[in-house]
Enzyme design. Structure first.
Site, PDB file in Angstrom:
ATOM      1  N   CYS A 104       0.851  -1.193   0.000  1.00  0.00           N
ATOM      2  CA  CYS A 104       0.000   0.000   0.000  1.00  0.00           C
ATOM      3  C   CYS A 104       0.885   1.240   0.000  1.00  0.00           C
ATOM      4  O   CYS A 104       1.924   1.294   0.646  1.00  0.00           O
ATOM      5  CB  CYS A 104      -0.994  -0.011   1.154  1.00  0.00           C
ATOM      6  N   GLU A 105       0.445   2.206  -0.787  1.00  0.00           N
ATOM      7  CA  GLU A 105       1.296   3.389  -0.959  1.00  0.00           C
ATOM      8  C   GLU A 105       1.246   4.325   0.245  1.00  0.00           C
ATOM      9  O   GLU A 105       2.070   5.218   0.352  1.00  0.00           O
ATOM     10  CB  GLU A 105       0.917   4.143  -2.233  1.00  0.00           C
ATOM     11  N   HIS A 106       0.292   4.100   1.128  1.00  0.00           N
ATOM     12  CA  HIS A 106       0.208   4.995   2.285  1.00  0.00           C
ATOM     13  C   HIS A 106       1.181   4.604   3.393  1.00  0.00           C
ATOM     14  O   HIS A 106       1.702   5.457   4.086  1.00  0.00           O
ATOM     15  CB  HIS A 106      -1.220   4.986   2.861  1.00  0.00           C
ATOM     16  N   HIS A 107       1.367   3.290   3.566  1.00  0.00           N
ATOM     17  CA  HIS A 107       2.186   2.826   4.696  1.00  0.00           C
ATOM     18  C   HIS A 107       3.333   1.920   4.265  1.00  0.00           C
ATOM     19  O   HIS A 107       4.133   1.487   5.090  1.00  0.00           O
ATOM     20  CB  HIS A 107       1.301   2.053   5.692  1.00  0.00           C
ATOM     21  N   GLN A 145      -5.660  -0.294  -3.873  1.00  0.00           N
ATOM     22  CA  GLN A 145      -6.280  -1.469  -4.505  1.00  0.00           C
ATOM     23  C   GLN A 145      -7.158  -1.078  -5.700  1.00  0.00           C
ATOM     24  O   GLN A 145      -7.205  -1.789  -6.707  1.00  0.00           O
ATOM     25  CB  GLN A 145      -7.111  -2.219  -3.452  1.00  0.00           C
ATOM     26  N   HIS A 173      -5.468  -5.803   3.882  1.00  0.00           N
ATOM     27  CA  HIS A 173      -4.420  -4.775   3.974  1.00  0.00           C
ATOM     28  C   HIS A 173      -3.782  -4.839   5.352  1.00  0.00           C
ATOM     29  O   HIS A 173      -4.458  -4.638   6.366  1.00  0.00           O
ATOM     30  CB  HIS A 173      -5.041  -3.389   3.755  1.00  0.00           C
ATOM     31  N   CYS A 175      -2.018  -2.792   6.731  1.00  0.00           N
ATOM     32  CA  CYS A 175      -2.114  -1.514   7.456  1.00  0.00           C
ATOM     33  C   CYS A 175      -3.431  -1.408   8.228  1.00  0.00           C
ATOM     34  O   CYS A 175      -3.559  -0.576   9.126  1.00  0.00           O
ATOM     35  CB  CYS A 175      -1.936  -0.326   6.506  1.00  0.00           C
TER      36      CYS A 175
HETATM   37  N1  LIG Z   1      -9.001   3.534  -0.840  1.00  0.00           N
HETATM   38  C1  LIG Z   1      -7.931   2.898  -0.353  1.00  0.00           C
HETATM   39  N2  LIG Z   1      -7.454   3.250   0.845  1.00  0.00           N
HETATM   40  C2  LIG Z   1      -6.393   2.586   1.314  1.00  0.00           C
HETATM   41  C3  LIG Z   1      -5.749   1.573   0.617  1.00  0.00           C
HETATM   42  N3  LIG Z   1      -4.702   1.123   1.370  1.00  0.00           N
HETATM   43  C4  LIG Z   1      -4.728   1.862   2.500  1.00  0.00           C
HETATM   44  N4  LIG Z   1      -5.747   2.760   2.469  1.00  0.00           N
HETATM   45  C5  LIG Z   1      -6.213   3.761   3.446  1.00  0.00           C
HETATM   46  O1  LIG Z   1      -5.515   4.968   3.346  1.00  0.00           O
HETATM   47  C6  LIG Z   1      -5.913   5.758   4.446  1.00  0.00           C
HETATM   48  C7  LIG Z   1      -4.821   6.684   4.884  1.00  0.00           C
HETATM   49  O2  LIG Z   1      -5.422   7.480   5.884  1.00  0.00           O
HETATM   50  P1  LIG Z   1      -4.633   8.457   6.858  1.00  0.00           P
HETATM   51  O3  LIG Z   1      -5.603   8.952   7.899  1.00  0.00           O
HETATM   52  O4  LIG Z   1      -3.876   9.459   6.062  1.00  0.00           O
HETATM   53  O5  LIG Z   1      -3.552   7.491   7.500  1.00  0.00           O
HETATM   54  P2  LIG Z   1      -3.558   6.785   8.910  1.00  0.00           P
HETATM   55  O6  LIG Z   1      -3.567   7.810  10.010  1.00  0.00           O
HETATM   56  O7  LIG Z   1      -2.410   5.826   8.925  1.00  0.00           O
HETATM   57  O8  LIG Z   1      -4.943   6.048   8.867  1.00  0.00           O
HETATM   58  P3  LIG Z   1      -5.445   4.782   9.683  1.00  0.00           P
HETATM   59  O9  LIG Z   1      -5.073   3.585   8.871  1.00  0.00           O
HETATM   60  O10 LIG Z   1      -6.940   4.963   9.762  1.00  0.00           O
HETATM   61  O11 LIG Z   1      -4.769   4.780  11.019  1.00  0.00           O
HETATM   62  C8  LIG Z   1      -6.374   4.757   5.504  1.00  0.00           C
HETATM   63  O12 LIG Z   1      -7.765   4.920   5.670  1.00  0.00           O
HETATM   64  C9  LIG Z   1      -6.060   3.392   4.883  1.00  0.00           C
HETATM   65  O13 LIG Z   1      -6.979   2.392   5.282  1.00  0.00           O
HETATM   66  C10 LIG Z   1      -6.272   1.229  -0.656  1.00  0.00           C
HETATM   67  O14 LIG Z   1      -5.777   0.345  -1.364  1.00  0.00           O
HETATM   68  N5  LIG Z   1      -7.358   1.905  -1.097  1.00  0.00           N
HETATM   69 ZN   LIG Z   2      -1.800   1.278   4.070  1.00  0.00          ZN
END
Ligand SMILES: Nc1nc2c(ncn2[C@@H]2O[C@H](COP(=O)(O)OP(=O)(O)OP(=O)(O)O)[C@@H](O)[C@H]2O)c(=O)[nH]1
Ligand SMILES: [Zn+2]
Length: 218
Positions: A104-107, A145, A173, A175
């Protein structure tokens, strides 16, 4: 049809020019700099990067991350290796349960799941293994995704100009499992439908019913 003959047709074909965009530029950062960054991370975690168990960790982490994102270095042309053939098939082709590991690109944490990919040809078919390779190429990038699902569908649509394409990915996921909201057992389903799968509810339902009975997913 022999492979050689198919390749000749393929070489003259317009799918060679399908505009595969490599979205990431070549890295301006050296491996040494990447390893240094991992060392900094370890220090930030309060660890001693010079203790025996961690001494080679920066090197290993960089190698692992490069592998997990190696899809940036691939292109559709290269992985297809000519395996698109003219064939008068017009029934649904479905490959289900393609194992998939993405990040996942966020984490930069794993996305683990399976893809189901179907298309209805319109004069051209693709080597079956290449469908799994296309999934892998896009999975081995930093992803969400939804985009991963759409990229696979659009690649097949562009390569084959089929009657339609349908892609479903079911994934968990890390994360959302190991951290954050901590919901092990949650699965995310995404779909991308093109052509007749978008236009015809009956065709879409046929696809959905074929993938439904997978015991691992609810
Ligand atoms: N739409 C989508 N969201 C994703 C995917 N992978 C991770 N995420 C979401 O990206 C979001 C990033 O939110 P942030 O609030 O910036 O990050 P965060 O504080 O780490 O969020 P939490 O996971 O809720 O603790 C989270 O809600 C994740 O669940 C994906 O493949 N698709
Ligand atoms: Zn993630």
């Amino acid at each position: 049809m022999t492979l050689a003959k198919s390749k000749a047709i393929f070489d003259n074909d317009d799918y060679n020019h399908f505009p595969e965009v490599i979205t990431e530029p070549k890295s301006p950062v050296s491996e040494a700099e990447m390893m240094q960054a991992v060392r900094t991370l370890l220090l930030g975690l309060g660890e001693d990067p010079d203790r025996e168990g961690l001494r080679d960790t920066p090197k290993r982490v960089v190698k692992a991350l490069k592998f997990l994102t190696s899809g940036y270095q691939q292109s559709l042309d290269e992985l297809l290796n000519g395996a698109v053939f003219h064939e008068n098939a017009n029934e649904m082709v479905l490959i289900r349960d393609i194992d998939m590991f993405s990040s996942c690109e966020h984490h930069i944490l794993p996305i683990i799941g399976r893809a189901h990919v179907a298309y209805i040809p319109n004069g051209k078919v693709i080597g079956l293994s290449k469908i799994a390779r296309i999934c892998e190429m896009y999975a081995r990038r930093l992803q969400v995704q939804e985009r991963l699902t759409a990229q696979i569908a659009d690649a097949l649509q562009g390569l084959l100009q089929p009657q339609g394409v349908a892609v479903v990915i079911e994934a968990t996921h890390m994360c959302m499992v190991m951290r954050g909201v901590e919901k092990p057992g949650s699965w995310t389903s995404t779909s991308a439908v093109r052509g007749i799968f978008a236009d015809s509810a009956k065709t879409r339902q046929e696809f959905m019913s074929l993938i439904r009975h997978s015991p691992d997913f609810h």
